[in-house]
Motif scaffolding. Structure first.
Motif, PDB file in Angstrom:
ATOM      1  N   ASN A   1       5.409   1.781   7.133  1.00  0.00           N
ATOM      2  CA  ASN A   1       5.493   0.297   7.227  1.00  0.00           C
ATOM      3  C   ASN A   1       5.054  -0.297   6.015  1.00  0.00           C
ATOM      4  N   THR A   2       4.972  -1.631   5.727  1.00  0.00           N
ATOM      5  CA  THR A   2       4.689  -2.395   4.361  1.00  0.00           C
ATOM      6  C   THR A   2       3.399  -1.968   4.244  1.00  0.00           C
ATOM      7  N   LYS A   3       2.188  -2.099   4.799  1.00  0.00           N
ATOM      8  CA  LYS A   3       1.089  -2.044   4.775  1.00  0.00           C
ATOM      9  C   LYS A   3       0.937  -0.700   4.191  1.00  0.00           C
ATOM     10  N   GLU A   4       1.479   0.366   4.618  1.00  0.00           N
ATOM     11  CA  GLU A   4       0.973   2.062   4.415  1.00  0.00           C
ATOM     12  C   GLU A   4       1.768   2.126   3.057  1.00  0.00           C
TER      13      GLU A   4
ATOM     14  N   ILE B   1       1.927  -0.268   0.827  1.00  0.00           N
ATOM     15  CA  ILE B   1       1.190  -0.670  -0.200  1.00  0.00           C
ATOM     16  C   ILE B   1      -0.113   0.075  -0.418  1.00  0.00           C
ATOM     17  N   VAL B   2      -0.718   0.936   0.472  1.00  0.00           N
ATOM     18  CA  VAL B   2      -1.655   1.889   0.179  1.00  0.00           C
ATOM     19  C   VAL B   2      -1.201   3.015  -0.438  1.00  0.00           C
TER      20      VAL B   2
ATOM     21  N   VAL C   1       2.753  -3.358  -4.687  1.00  0.00           N
ATOM     22  CA  VAL C   1       2.773  -4.594  -3.320  1.00  0.00           C
ATOM     23  C   VAL C   1       4.361  -5.190  -3.192  1.00  0.00           C
TER      24      VAL C   1
ATOM     25  N   SER D   1       6.880  -2.736  -1.957  1.00  0.00           N
ATOM     26  CA  SER D   1       6.613  -2.709  -0.592  1.00  0.00           C
ATOM     27  C   SER D   1       7.189  -3.686   0.097  1.00  0.00           C
TER      28      SER D   1
END
Ligand code: CTP
Ligand code: MG
Length: 182
Positions: A85-88, A90-91, A67, A70
């Motif tokens: 992107n940031t969310k991806e 994090i995944v 996290v 990211s």
């Protein structure tokens, strides 16, 4: 992008897997073991070195580092996984962590089947399963990352993992976190 930047990118990328692999040495070694002491073909399924607390501490540390990477990379270092992107990202960090821990269990499972006792070194099983499974989980989610790493990037990650595994284990031994320097 020059070689140094590529190497830095790869080390930042794989960091959550390293964190997930290292955290159990500090936080684990306590509480119930993941194979519940069960045996398979006369040997422990996984052995006393694999605990639930270690597993979830590794997962937590891997995710937290993922996290942080990211958010920081999106803000300050956009050349890192620029197509995510940031969310991806994090995944990706989560999958690297989960993959590293699953691969570590697979490595212990294979070691026990080969008759190697818990904590005894195994030249390949101690380093490769956690790295390969981490990459496998991640590429399953975003195959494009495979192209971003590339063949020589993969070779670099394998080499870096061997060197860092050796170095961190010696350090953990000197700090008395581990009983053996491997
Ligand atoms: N550890 C843990 N839980 C995990 C993974 C690791 O508690 N899921 C802790 C254990 O104390 C373990 C140490 O981290 O001894 C080092 O991990 P590792 O080298 O993977 O285990 P080994 O004890 O060497 O056992 P194995 O031979 O099965 O690899
Ligand atoms: Mg070990």
């Amino acid at each position: 992008m020059n070689e140094l930047e590529t190497a830095l990118n790869l080390l930042i990328f794989i960091f959550p897997a390293y964190a997930a692999n290292a955290a159990p040495v500090i936080f684990g070694n306590r509480g119930p073991v993941m194979d519940f002491k069960k045996k398979l073909w006369g040997k422990r399924v996984l052995g006393d070195g694999k605990t639930f607390i270690g597993f979830f501490a590794g997962l937590a540390c891997g995710i937290v580092s993922g996290v942080a990477i990211s958010f920081l990379s999106t803000e300050y270092y956009p050349v890192f996984l620029p197509f995510l992107n940031t969310k991806e990202k994090i995944v990706v960090g989560l999958l690297l962590s989960l993959g590293a821990l699953t691969g570590d269990l697979a490595g212990s499972f294979i070691k026990r089947r080969l008759g190697i006792e818990r904590g005894q070194p195994s030249f390949l099983m101690d380093q490769l399963p956690f790295l390969f499974m981490a990459l496998f989980f991640t590429l399953f989610y975003k195959p494009h990352i495979g192209q971003w790493i590339g063949f020589w990037g993969f070779v670099f990650l394998v080499a870096a993992t061997f060197i860092l595994h050796k170095a961190t284990n010696v350090i953990a031994y000197r700090l008395r976190l581990k009983k053996v320097p491997w």
